[in-house]
Design an enzyme around this catalytic site. Sequence first.
Site, PDB file in Angstrom:
ATOM      1  N   TYR A   1     -15.738 -15.442 -35.989  1.00  0.00           N
ATOM      2  CA  TYR A   1     -16.574 -14.256 -36.243  1.00  0.00           C
ATOM      3  C   TYR A   1     -16.561 -13.869 -37.715  1.00  0.00           C
ATOM      4  O   TYR A   1     -17.526 -13.302 -38.216  1.00  0.00           O
ATOM      5  CB  TYR A   1     -16.051 -13.047 -35.441  1.00  0.00           C
ATOM      6  CG  TYR A   1     -16.502 -12.977 -34.008  1.00  0.00           C
ATOM      7  CD1 TYR A   1     -16.207 -13.990 -33.112  1.00  0.00           C
ATOM      8  CD2 TYR A   1     -17.203 -11.866 -33.544  1.00  0.00           C
ATOM      9  CE1 TYR A   1     -16.590 -13.900 -31.792  1.00  0.00           C
ATOM     10  CE2 TYR A   1     -17.595 -11.769 -32.224  1.00  0.00           C
ATOM     11  CZ  TYR A   1     -17.281 -12.793 -31.352  1.00  0.00           C
ATOM     12  OH  TYR A   1     -17.662 -12.701 -30.040  1.00  0.00           O
TER      13      TYR A   1
ATOM     14  N   ASP B   1     -13.927 -13.161 -26.084  1.00  0.00           N
ATOM     15  CA  ASP B   1     -15.234 -12.550 -25.805  1.00  0.00           C
ATOM     16  C   ASP B   1     -15.842 -13.168 -24.545  1.00  0.00           C
ATOM     17  O   ASP B   1     -16.274 -12.472 -23.624  1.00  0.00           O
ATOM     18  CB  ASP B   1     -16.163 -12.780 -27.010  1.00  0.00           C
ATOM     19  CG  ASP B   1     -17.545 -12.191 -26.773  1.00  0.00           C
ATOM     20  OD1 ASP B   1     -17.627 -11.044 -26.307  1.00  0.00           O
ATOM     21  OD2 ASP B   1     -18.548 -12.898 -27.029  1.00  0.00           O
TER      22      ASP B   1
ATOM     23  N   ASP C   1     -11.036 -24.263 -21.629  1.00  0.00           N
ATOM     24  CA  ASP C   1     -11.994 -24.728 -20.613  1.00  0.00           C
ATOM     25  C   ASP C   1     -11.358 -24.688 -19.220  1.00  0.00           C
ATOM     26  O   ASP C   1     -11.994 -24.277 -18.239  1.00  0.00           O
ATOM     27  CB  ASP C   1     -12.552 -26.127 -20.950  1.00  0.00           C
ATOM     28  CG  ASP C   1     -11.499 -27.110 -21.458  1.00  0.00           C
ATOM     29  OD1 ASP C   1     -10.320 -26.721 -21.588  1.00  0.00           O
ATOM     30  OD2 ASP C   1     -11.858 -28.280 -21.715  1.00  0.00           O
TER      31      ASP C   1
ATOM     32  N   ASP D   1     -16.073 -11.480 -20.341  1.00  0.00           N
ATOM     33  CA  ASP D   1     -17.325 -11.284 -19.581  1.00  0.00           C
ATOM     34  C   ASP D   1     -17.230 -12.033 -18.255  1.00  0.00           C
ATOM     35  O   ASP D   1     -17.627 -11.537 -17.205  1.00  0.00           O
ATOM     36  CB  ASP D   1     -18.539 -11.820 -20.366  1.00  0.00           C
ATOM     37  CG  ASP D   1     -19.250 -10.732 -21.176  1.00  0.00           C
ATOM     38  OD1 ASP D   1     -18.572  -9.774 -21.598  1.00  0.00           O
ATOM     39  OD2 ASP D   1     -20.472 -10.846 -21.387  1.00  0.00           O
TER      40      ASP D   1
ATOM     41  N   LYS E   1      -7.443 -24.208 -27.628  1.00  0.00           N
ATOM     42  CA  LYS E   1      -8.099 -25.508 -27.499  1.00  0.00           C
ATOM     43  C   LYS E   1      -7.359 -26.432 -28.468  1.00  0.00           C
ATOM     44  O   LYS E   1      -7.938 -27.020 -29.393  1.00  0.00           O
ATOM     45  CB  LYS E   1      -9.596 -25.345 -27.849  1.00  0.00           C
ATOM     46  CG  LYS E   1     -10.455 -26.554 -27.621  1.00  0.00           C
ATOM     47  CD  LYS E   1     -10.790 -26.820 -26.156  1.00  0.00           C
ATOM     48  CE  LYS E   1     -11.492 -28.153 -26.027  1.00  0.00           C
ATOM     49  NZ  LYS E   1     -11.677 -28.593 -24.644  1.00  0.00           N
TER      50      LYS E   1
HETATM   51  C1  LIG Z   1     -21.867  -7.497 -29.746  1.00  0.00           C
HETATM   52  C2  LIG Z   1     -20.805  -8.492 -30.087  1.00  0.00           C
HETATM   53  C3  LIG Z   1     -20.619  -8.553 -31.574  1.00  0.00           C
HETATM   54  C4  LIG Z   1     -19.477  -8.202 -29.363  1.00  0.00           C
HETATM   55  C5  LIG Z   1     -18.495  -9.345 -29.634  1.00  0.00           C
HETATM   56  O1  LIG Z   1     -18.882 -10.514 -29.565  1.00  0.00           O
HETATM   57  O2  LIG Z   1     -17.352  -9.048 -29.902  1.00  0.00           O
HETATM   58  C6  LIG Z   1     -19.537  -8.005 -27.858  1.00  0.00           C
HETATM   59  O3  LIG Z   1     -19.959  -9.134 -27.180  1.00  0.00           O
HETATM   60  C7  LIG Z   1     -18.204  -7.512 -27.338  1.00  0.00           C
HETATM   61  O4  LIG Z   1     -17.641  -8.169 -26.478  1.00  0.00           O
HETATM   62  O5  LIG Z   1     -17.757  -6.437 -27.780  1.00  0.00           O
HETATM   63 MG   LIG Z   2     -18.737  -9.594 -25.509  1.00  0.00          MG
END
Ligand SMILES: CC(C)[C@H](C(=O)O)[C@@H](O)C(=O)O
Ligand SMILES: [Mg+2]
Length: 353
Positions: free
Chosen positions: A142, A245, A221, A249, A189
């Site tokens: 990032y 990240d 993975d 999710d 990884k």
């Molecule tokens: C919007 C983006 C920059 C952010 C990230 O990737 O960290 C989001 O996906 C999160 O998880 O807070």
């Molecule tokens: Mg995110």
Amino acid sequence: MKFNIALLAGDGIGPEVINEAVKVSDAIAKKFNHEITWTPALTGACAIDAVGVPYPDETHDICMKADAVLFGAIGHPKYDNDPSAPVRPEQGLLLMRKKLGLFANVRPTFTFPSLIDNSPLKRERIEGTDLVFLRELTGGIYFGEKGRKDDGETAFDNCVYTRAEVQRLAKKGFELAMTRSKKLCCVDKANVLETSRLWRETVQAMEKDYPEVTVSYEFVDAVAMRLVQWPNSYDVLITENLFGDILTDEASVISGSMGLMPSASVGVHTSLYEPIHGSYPQATGLNIANPLATILSAAMMFEDAFGLKDEAEAIRAVVNKSLEQGIVTEDLATKGSKAYKTSEVGDWLVENL
Ligand SMILES: CC(C)[C@H](C(=O)O)[C@@H](O)C(=O)O
Ligand SMILES: [Mg+2]
Ligand SMILES: NC(=O)c1ccc[n+]([C@@H]2O[C@H](COP(=O)([O-])OP(=O)(O)OC[C@H]3O[C@@H](n4cnc5c(N)ncnc54)[C@H](O)[C@@H]3O)[C@@H](O)[C@H]2O)c1
């Protein structure tokens, strides 16, 4: 007690879910005799529209002076669909994390007994899931050098980590593991990436300081697979920025909705509490987004930033009660059951606190 909280609603559903978290926090403050001063500030697309930058200096000053920051979400389709936009809302979030020194993003994943069947995963796989990701938040790909060369035909994003960055995140991981089941998984990884080998080597060297903690090293993975296969096999997971990240999710599927998962970003100068979801543009202005991830982030704020465990527990208890009684937004409403509006869920929580 008196608190000054910086309030960064952001874009899309951000203001809607933040509104409900403020309502619930104010009600808790009233019940427990605290006084909250909210200081609103701009970040994201709304800040670009207003002042041309996604994380204005004024917002940074407000965050630095606050006792904690409560954040909604940022992002707007007009930027998502224009990869060449020179200024983007997400830059605001990254700059904020960097300037506030928020290097550790704590993302718990848990199930609610009343929602087990909302998950697409089988009950017997997910029941009792209670794990925590510690996602490194101010390093890695990032923040490495990025750019284009060869007349724009080649693009690059460098992934960079220092040993010190890994150590400070891993230290939090070991400490958290000591307060839980003393199990730590380092997700990397290392079979391919040099940064991952630095992670592994650094964490291995720290093991001797925490002899009670059992550490496993797993490739990202494989973790992506096992996380939905046997989420119960994990407790504390530490990982770098991008892996964290993506995996968090994925993990939100276990709970039944992305709209349920809170987080805390902690570090050097202050701490910031935010849902893990984004600005969910399709739902903007419809009053349908689930506010619970933000409300549960506020609970983390009461507990971690202010040391107020009873207040946090009171929020969690009323959230559990609302779920048991089916007071849920459309993402959780099952066939034939009523879907409540975002603001109705907040109202119900305030009335039932
Ligand atoms: C919007 C983006 C920059 C952010 C990230 O990737 O960290 C989001 O996906 C999160 O998880 O807070
Ligand atoms: Mg995110
Ligand atoms: N921390 C942040 O501010 C953050 C995080 C992720 C994405 N974003 C930004 O948000 C925008 C949209 O991104 P996206 O669609 O990939 O991710 P998103 O998290 O906004 O939405 C993905 C899906 O998750 C569900 N969802 C998310 N929040 C919900 C809620 N509160 N209640 C119910 N369901 C919910 C919806 O089904 C939605 O379609 C982009 O601009 C992105 O950059 C910001």
